[in-house]
Design an enzyme around this catalytic site. Structure first.
Site, PDB file in Angstrom:
ATOM      1  N   HIS A  34       0.864  -1.185   0.000  1.00  9.83           N
ATOM      2  CA  HIS A  34       0.000   0.000   0.000  1.00  9.83           C
ATOM      3  C   HIS A  34       0.900   1.234   0.000  1.00  9.83           C
ATOM      4  O   HIS A  34       2.137   1.116  -0.053  1.00  9.83           O
ATOM      5  CB  HIS A  34      -0.946  -0.043   1.206  1.00  9.83           C
ATOM      6  CG  HIS A  34      -0.258  -0.310   2.520  1.00  9.83           C
ATOM      7  ND1 HIS A  34       0.663   0.554   3.077  1.00  9.83           N
ATOM      8  CD2 HIS A  34      -0.339  -1.372   3.378  1.00  9.83           C
ATOM      9  CE1 HIS A  34       1.091   0.069   4.218  1.00  9.83           C
ATOM     10  NE2 HIS A  34       0.519  -1.107   4.422  1.00  9.83           N
ATOM     11  N   GLY A  36       1.831   3.144   2.270  1.00 10.37           N
ATOM     12  CA  GLY A  36       2.803   3.185   3.369  1.00 10.37           C
ATOM     13  C   GLY A  36       4.119   2.555   2.914  1.00 10.37           C
ATOM     14  O   GLY A  36       5.204   3.124   3.082  1.00 10.37           O
ATOM     15  N   HIS A  37       4.011   1.367   2.309  1.00  7.12           N
ATOM     16  CA  HIS A  37       5.212   0.700   1.795  1.00  7.12           C
ATOM     17  C   HIS A  37       5.903   1.568   0.744  1.00  7.12           C
ATOM     18  O   HIS A  37       7.134   1.690   0.719  1.00  7.12           O
ATOM     19  CB  HIS A  37       4.854  -0.644   1.150  1.00  7.12           C
ATOM     20  CG  HIS A  37       4.268  -1.653   2.096  1.00  7.12           C
ATOM     21  ND1 HIS A  37       2.983  -2.131   1.974  1.00  7.12           N
ATOM     22  CD2 HIS A  37       4.796  -2.288   3.162  1.00  7.12           C
ATOM     23  CE1 HIS A  37       2.743  -3.020   2.920  1.00  7.12           C
ATOM     24  NE2 HIS A  37       3.830  -3.134   3.667  1.00  7.12           N
ATOM     25  N   GLN A 158       8.999  -3.273  16.723  1.00  2.00           N
ATOM     26  CA  GLN A 158       9.838  -3.929  15.707  1.00  2.00           C
ATOM     27  C   GLN A 158      11.054  -3.056  15.383  1.00  2.00           C
ATOM     28  O   GLN A 158      12.194  -3.519  15.371  1.00  2.00           O
ATOM     29  CB  GLN A 158       8.994  -4.159  14.455  1.00  2.00           C
ATOM     30  CG  GLN A 158       9.773  -4.486  13.200  1.00  2.00           C
ATOM     31  CD  GLN A 158       8.862  -4.861  12.042  1.00  2.00           C
ATOM     32  OE1 GLN A 158       8.212  -5.903  12.067  1.00  2.00           O
ATOM     33  NE2 GLN A 158       8.798  -4.038  11.018  1.00  2.00           N
ATOM     34  N   VAL A 181       2.046   6.325   7.300  1.00  2.00           N
ATOM     35  CA  VAL A 181       1.128   6.871   6.297  1.00  2.00           C
ATOM     36  C   VAL A 181      -0.294   6.456   6.686  1.00  2.00           C
ATOM     37  O   VAL A 181      -0.539   5.291   7.026  1.00  2.00           O
ATOM     38  CB  VAL A 181       1.469   6.360   4.882  1.00  2.00           C
ATOM     39  CG1 VAL A 181       0.457   6.849   3.857  1.00  2.00           C
ATOM     40  CG2 VAL A 181       2.872   6.814   4.495  1.00  2.00           C
ATOM     41  N   SER A 190      -2.459  -0.457   6.529  1.00  2.00           N
ATOM     42  CA  SER A 190      -1.922  -1.763   6.919  1.00  2.00           C
ATOM     43  C   SER A 190      -2.446  -2.803   5.947  1.00  2.00           C
ATOM     44  O   SER A 190      -3.605  -2.712   5.502  1.00  2.00           O
ATOM     45  CB  SER A 190      -2.392  -2.109   8.338  1.00  2.00           C
ATOM     46  OG  SER A 190      -2.237  -3.497   8.574  1.00  2.00           O
ATOM     47  N   ARG A 192      -3.330  -5.570   6.725  1.00  2.00           N
ATOM     48  CA  ARG A 192      -4.431  -6.260   7.426  1.00  2.00           C
ATOM     49  C   ARG A 192      -5.745  -5.479   7.363  1.00  2.00           C
ATOM     50  O   ARG A 192      -6.791  -6.036   7.687  1.00  2.00           O
ATOM     51  CB  ARG A 192      -4.047  -6.551   8.878  1.00  2.00           C
ATOM     52  CG  ARG A 192      -2.985  -7.625   8.996  1.00  2.00           C
ATOM     53  CD  ARG A 192      -2.815  -8.125  10.419  1.00  2.00           C
ATOM     54  NE  ARG A 192      -2.023  -9.341  10.475  1.00  2.00           N
ATOM     55  CZ  ARG A 192      -0.698  -9.369  10.658  1.00  2.00           C
ATOM     56  NH1 ARG A 192      -0.033  -8.250  10.818  1.00  2.00           N
ATOM     57  NH2 ARG A 192      -0.056 -10.520  10.673  1.00  2.00           N
TER      58      ARG A 192
HETATM   59  P1  AMP Z   1       4.916  -5.305   6.413  1.00  2.00           P
HETATM   60  O1  AMP Z   1       4.807  -5.613   4.967  1.00  2.00           O
HETATM   61  O2  AMP Z   1       3.595  -5.082   7.078  1.00  2.00           O
HETATM   62  O3  AMP Z   1       5.826  -6.235   7.158  1.00  2.00           O
HETATM   63  O4  AMP Z   1       5.617  -3.877   6.495  1.00  2.00           O
HETATM   64  C1  AMP Z   1       6.820  -3.616   5.831  1.00  2.00           C
HETATM   65  C2  AMP Z   1       7.327  -2.280   6.268  1.00  2.00           C
HETATM   66  O5  AMP Z   1       6.364  -1.266   5.966  1.00  2.00           O
HETATM   67  C3  AMP Z   1       7.586  -2.181   7.780  1.00  2.00           C
HETATM   68  O6  AMP Z   1       8.771  -1.453   8.003  1.00  2.00           O
HETATM   69  C4  AMP Z   1       6.364  -1.446   8.274  1.00  2.00           C
HETATM   70  O7  AMP Z   1       6.606  -0.734   9.472  1.00  2.00           O
HETATM   71  C5  AMP Z   1       6.116  -0.491   7.122  1.00  2.00           C
HETATM   72  N1  AMP Z   1       4.740   0.007   7.122  1.00  2.00           N
HETATM   73  C6  AMP Z   1       3.603  -0.717   7.249  1.00  2.00           C
HETATM   74  N2  AMP Z   1       2.519   0.098   7.261  1.00  2.00           N
HETATM   75  C7  AMP Z   1       2.992   1.366   7.142  1.00  2.00           C
HETATM   76  C8  AMP Z   1       2.376   2.660   7.080  1.00  2.00           C
HETATM   77  N3  AMP Z   1       1.059   2.795   7.171  1.00  2.00           N
HETATM   78  N4  AMP Z   1       3.173   3.738   6.952  1.00  2.00           N
HETATM   79  C9  AMP Z   1       4.536   3.606   6.872  1.00  2.00           C
HETATM   80  N5  AMP Z   1       5.160   2.409   6.908  1.00  2.00           N
HETATM   81  C10 AMP Z   1       4.409   1.306   7.049  1.00  2.00           C
END
Ligand code: AMP
Length: 293
Positions: A34, A36-37, A158, A181, A190, A192
């Site tokens: 998304h 955020g990533h 984390q 984000v 997220s 999720r």
């Molecule tokens: P994940 O794929 O959920 O393991 O997340 C991969 C990376 O993206 C991790 O460093 C998370 O902290 C970051 N991340 C997940 N959601 C967000 C968000 N909403 N804003 C910024 N970074 C995020």
């Protein structure tokens, strides 16, 4: 963008980039990407010259009754998103690349320990989660050999544990924190969130509003915690009173010292994090906000 699945191809690309004098940035993810990533990719591009993103849903960091099997996976759509923002390399390994030697049906070994801070908050709700997370992040660092790696502030515990591991085990690797984000509603993006139906989403939106209100009333450590507890209780009660509304269950709300992750004394001065985990229906969501005392 070049997509690679083997450690050898990855190593060749990274070493060619380094030989050309490039600084290598790394963004590990579990996919279902998304905005955020993608903000992490953009930050990596600002901090380095060659960006590697990885997608790997790590079995070691999921508990037996967690959502490993139903975790959203869509490699084609994810690769398109990464390519659109000009990521240099997508590393999408299979389990045997990350955890070799399992040909005979063995279980991957946990090689890192998160220690006592890995057993509180998220770690208390998800036993073994942080040991599994550190194990995969360490393995990915070994394979990618980045100069800088980016992690989101949303997963604060984390990030804290990764920083601590890097100080002892990956000297010279720079860890950069990316701001969370959010949707317009304030809900943190997220992977999720995809599990939430409309009614559950409406409850989830209350989490960040609650954090903001608690921050605004943070004239003291106890005032911030009181505010957060009262609001969360009100949310839970409203949900349980009205039949048909999705259940909301507070897992924890905690104020910790951002530098140590220890709970705060009443006279604390400095940077703190107000952390919350709420279960809405079957979905567990976390969020946090920084408060300076
Ligand atoms: P994940 O794929 O959920 O393991 O997340 C991969 C990376 O993206 C991790 O460093 C998370 O902290 C970051 N991340 C997940 N959601 C967000 C968000 N909403 N804003 C910024 N970074 C995020």
């Amino acid at each position: 963008m070049i997509t690679v699945t083997s450690a050898k191809e990855l190593a060749q690309l990274v070493s060619a980039a380094k030989s050309a004098g490039k600084k290598v940035g790394f963004v590990p993810t579990m996919g279902a990407l998304h905005d955020g990533h993608l903000s992490l990719i953009k930050l990596a591009q600002q901090r380095s010259d060659f960006v590697v993103a990885s997608i790997f849903v790590n079995p070691l960091q999921f508990g037996k009754n967690e959502d490993f099997d139903r975790y959203p996976r869509n490699l084609t759509a994810d690769a398109e998103k990464l390519s659109a923002v000009e990521t240099d390399v997508l590393f999408a390994p299979t389990v045997d690349v990350i955890y070799p030697g399992l040909e005979n049906g063995g279980q991957p070994a946990v090689t890192k320990s998160a220690g006592p801070i890995g057993e509180v908050l998220e770690g208390a709700a998800r036993p073994g989660h942080f040991d599994g997370m550190l194990t995969v992040v360490a393995r990915l660092f070994e394979l990618v050999q980045p100069n800088v790696a980016i992690f989101g502030a949303k997963d604060a515990q984390q990030l804290f544990l990764i920083r601590r591991m890097v100080r002892t085990d990956f000297e010279g690797l720079e860890i950069v924190e990316a701001p969370t984000v959010r949707e317009l509603s304030g809900l943190a993006l997220s992977s999720r969130n995809a599990y939430l139906n409309e009614a559950e989403h409406a409850v989830a939106e209350k989490i960040y509003r609650m954090l903001r209100t608690a921050k605004d009333s943070a004239t003291s450590v106890s005032a911030a915690l009181d505010s957060a507890h009262k609001q969360l209780q009100a949310i839970q009660e409203a949900q349980t009173r009205s039949a048909g509304l999705p259940e909301a269950k507070l897992d924890y709300v905690s104020l910790v010292d951002a530098e140590t992750f220890e709970p705060l004394a009443e006279d604390f001065h400095g940077r703190a994090l107000l952390l919350v985990a709420v279960v809405i229906g079957k979905t567990r969501l976390i969020d946090n906000i920084e408060i300076i005392f």
